[in-house]
Design a protein around this motif. Structure first.
Motif, PDB file in Angstrom:
ATOM      1  N   ALA A  88       0.805  -1.224   0.000  1.00  0.00           N
ATOM      2  CA  ALA A  88       0.000   0.000   0.000  1.00  0.00           C
ATOM      3  C   ALA A  88       0.838   1.275   0.000  1.00  0.00           C
ATOM      4  O   ALA A  88       0.292   2.369  -0.020  1.00  0.00           O
ATOM      5  CB  ALA A  88      -0.942   0.004   1.207  1.00  0.00           C
ATOM      6  N   THR A  89       2.140   1.160  -0.013  1.00  0.00           N
ATOM      7  CA  THR A  89       2.988   2.338   0.070  1.00  0.00           C
ATOM      8  C   THR A  89       3.254   2.934  -1.307  1.00  0.00           C
ATOM      9  O   THR A  89       3.113   2.262  -2.335  1.00  0.00           O
ATOM     10  CB  THR A  89       4.342   2.002   0.721  1.00  0.00           C
ATOM     11  N   GLU A  90       3.672   4.188  -1.305  1.00  0.00           N
ATOM     12  CA  GLU A  90       4.029   4.835  -2.562  1.00  0.00           C
ATOM     13  C   GLU A  90       5.239   4.151  -3.196  1.00  0.00           C
ATOM     14  O   GLU A  90       5.327   4.037  -4.420  1.00  0.00           O
ATOM     15  CB  GLU A  90       4.299   6.327  -2.333  1.00  0.00           C
ATOM     16  N   GLU A  91       6.147   3.663  -2.373  1.00  0.00           N
ATOM     17  CA  GLU A  91       7.304   2.943  -2.889  1.00  0.00           C
ATOM     18  C   GLU A  91       6.867   1.697  -3.658  1.00  0.00           C
ATOM     19  O   GLU A  91       7.419   1.365  -4.705  1.00  0.00           O
ATOM     20  CB  GLU A  91       8.274   2.562  -1.763  1.00  0.00           C
ATOM     21  N   ALA A  92       5.857   0.985  -3.131  1.00  0.00           N
ATOM     22  CA  ALA A  92       5.349  -0.209  -3.822  1.00  0.00           C
ATOM     23  C   ALA A  92       4.702   0.174  -5.145  1.00  0.00           C
ATOM     24  O   ALA A  92       4.816  -0.552  -6.133  1.00  0.00           O
ATOM     25  CB  ALA A  92       4.359  -0.944  -2.937  1.00  0.00           C
ATOM     26  N   GLN A  93       4.050   1.322  -5.195  1.00  0.00           N
ATOM     27  CA  GLN A  93       3.453   1.789  -6.446  1.00  0.00           C
ATOM     28  C   GLN A  93       4.545   2.081  -7.471  1.00  0.00           C
ATOM     29  O   GLN A  93       4.382   1.809  -8.668  1.00  0.00           O
ATOM     30  CB  GLN A  93       2.589   3.015  -6.197  1.00  0.00           C
ATOM     31  N   VAL A  94       5.667   2.633  -7.022  1.00  0.00           N
ATOM     32  CA  VAL A  94       6.798   2.887  -7.915  1.00  0.00           C
ATOM     33  C   VAL A  94       7.370   1.558  -8.415  1.00  0.00           C
ATOM     34  O   VAL A  94       7.740   1.429  -9.588  1.00  0.00           O
ATOM     35  CB  VAL A  94       7.888   3.726  -7.195  1.00  0.00           C
ATOM     36  N   MET A  95       7.438   0.560  -7.554  1.00  0.00           N
ATOM     37  CA  MET A  95       7.991  -0.739  -7.933  1.00  0.00           C
ATOM     38  C   MET A  95       7.073  -1.518  -8.877  1.00  0.00           C
ATOM     39  O   MET A  95       7.545  -2.417  -9.581  1.00  0.00           O
ATOM     40  CB  MET A  95       8.274  -1.586  -6.693  1.00  0.00           C
ATOM     41  N   ALA A  96       5.798  -1.191  -8.922  1.00  0.00           N
ATOM     42  CA  ALA A  96       4.847  -1.966  -9.729  1.00  0.00           C
ATOM     43  C   ALA A  96       5.263  -2.068 -11.195  1.00  0.00           C
ATOM     44  O   ALA A  96       5.312  -3.184 -11.743  1.00  0.00           O
ATOM     45  CB  ALA A  96       3.437  -1.407  -9.580  1.00  0.00           C
ATOM     46  N   PRO A  97       5.578  -0.968 -11.902  1.00  0.00           N
ATOM     47  CA  PRO A  97       5.984  -1.134 -13.295  1.00  0.00           C
ATOM     48  C   PRO A  97       7.335  -1.841 -13.446  1.00  0.00           C
ATOM     49  O   PRO A  97       7.566  -2.522 -14.452  1.00  0.00           O
ATOM     50  CB  PRO A  97       6.045   0.294 -13.844  1.00  0.00           C
ATOM     51  N   VAL A  98       8.211  -1.721 -12.461  1.00  0.00           N
ATOM     52  CA  VAL A  98       9.485  -2.445 -12.497  1.00  0.00           C
ATOM     53  C   VAL A  98       9.208  -3.945 -12.424  1.00  0.00           C
ATOM     54  O   VAL A  98       9.780  -4.742 -13.180  1.00  0.00           O
ATOM     55  CB  VAL A  98      10.423  -1.984 -11.360  1.00  0.00           C
ATOM     56  N   THR A  99       8.283  -4.336 -11.559  1.00  0.00           N
ATOM     57  CA  THR A  99       7.904  -5.740 -11.443  1.00  0.00           C
ATOM     58  C   THR A  99       7.257  -6.234 -12.726  1.00  0.00           C
ATOM     59  O   THR A  99       7.553  -7.345 -13.190  1.00  0.00           O
ATOM     60  CB  THR A  99       6.957  -5.931 -10.237  1.00  0.00           C
ATOM     61  N   VAL A 100       6.402  -5.415 -13.330  1.00  0.00           N
ATOM     62  CA  VAL A 100       5.785  -5.780 -14.613  1.00  0.00           C
ATOM     63  C   VAL A 100       6.869  -6.008 -15.656  1.00  0.00           C
ATOM     64  O   VAL A 100       6.839  -6.985 -16.413  1.00  0.00           O
ATOM     65  CB  VAL A 100       4.774  -4.695 -15.066  1.00  0.00           C
ATOM     66  N   LEU A 101       7.847  -5.115 -15.713  1.00  0.00           N
ATOM     67  CA  LEU A 101       8.941  -5.243 -16.669  1.00  0.00           C
ATOM     68  C   LEU A 101       9.722  -6.534 -16.426  1.00  0.00           C
ATOM     69  O   LEU A 101       9.997  -7.287 -17.373  1.00  0.00           O
ATOM     70  CB  LEU A 101       9.862  -4.029 -16.589  1.00  0.00           C
ATOM     71  N   LEU A 102      10.091  -6.818 -15.185  1.00  0.00           N
ATOM     72  CA  LEU A 102      10.861  -8.020 -14.879  1.00  0.00           C
ATOM     73  C   LEU A 102      10.075  -9.284 -15.200  1.00  0.00           C
ATOM     74  O   LEU A 102      10.626 -10.260 -15.722  1.00  0.00           O
ATOM     75  CB  LEU A 102      11.321  -8.009 -13.421  1.00  0.00           C
TER      76      LEU A 102
END
Length: 162
Positions: A33-47
């Motif tokens: 639920a954190t803003e950091e997790a929201q930033v990581m979301a597209p990185v995870t999609v890419l990986l």
């Protein structure tokens, strides 16, 4: 005198607390639920797209004008290569090899609508280390969604851990 003795005894019995320092950045993935997790979301999609060798999925994580820069170290020489979004996506076509990129303990920094993710990675093909280095993702938030603007990574074949 009995009051002073009682206060001294109470002070000895009460637990002492030591201030706890915050954990340093880059020690694990942030809660969802954190803003950091929201930033990581597209990185995870890419990986995940890399693992699936799915250029369409990778493209979902990128801005339309995204680009990539690769700093390759081989035999004591370094080369810098720049790729457009289309050139980057063309690298990921279906094939028999299994790709996996492990991003370890990323640091995440956010300022308003820009963010950065930085961390060491290891790239495996068919479960064997192929190369390693550091990933650097520049992200921007538009219309409430984070997208990758630029990927930069170093690539070397020595000093990699499995």
């Amino acid at each position: 005198m009995p009051l002073i003795f009682a206060l001294a005894l109470a002070a000895q019995m009460s637990p002492m607390t030591t201030p706890v320092q915050p954990l340093p950045k880059g020690t694990g993935l942030p809660p969802p639920a954190t803003e950091e997790a929201q930033v990581m979301a597209p990185v995870t999609v890419l990986l995940n797209g890399i693992a699936a060798r799915d250029a369409v999925a990778i493209g979902e994580a990128l801005r339309p004008d995204a680009s990539a820069t690769i700093a390759t170290e081989q035999a004591g020489a370094s080369t810098i290569t720049h790729k457009t979004r289309a050139e980057l996506l063309a690298r990921f076509t279906p094939g028999p090899e299994r790709f996996q990129e492990r991003l370890g303990d990323p640091a995440i920094e956010i300022d308003g609508d820009i963010a950065m993710v930085w961390g060491p990675y290891t790239f495996l093909i068919d479960g064997k280390v192929h190369h390693c280095g550091y990933d650097h993702f520049d992200l921007v938030r538009e219309n409430g969604r984070w997208k990758i603007q630029n990927l930069t990574w170093s690539s070397r074949t020595t000093g990699c851990e499995g």
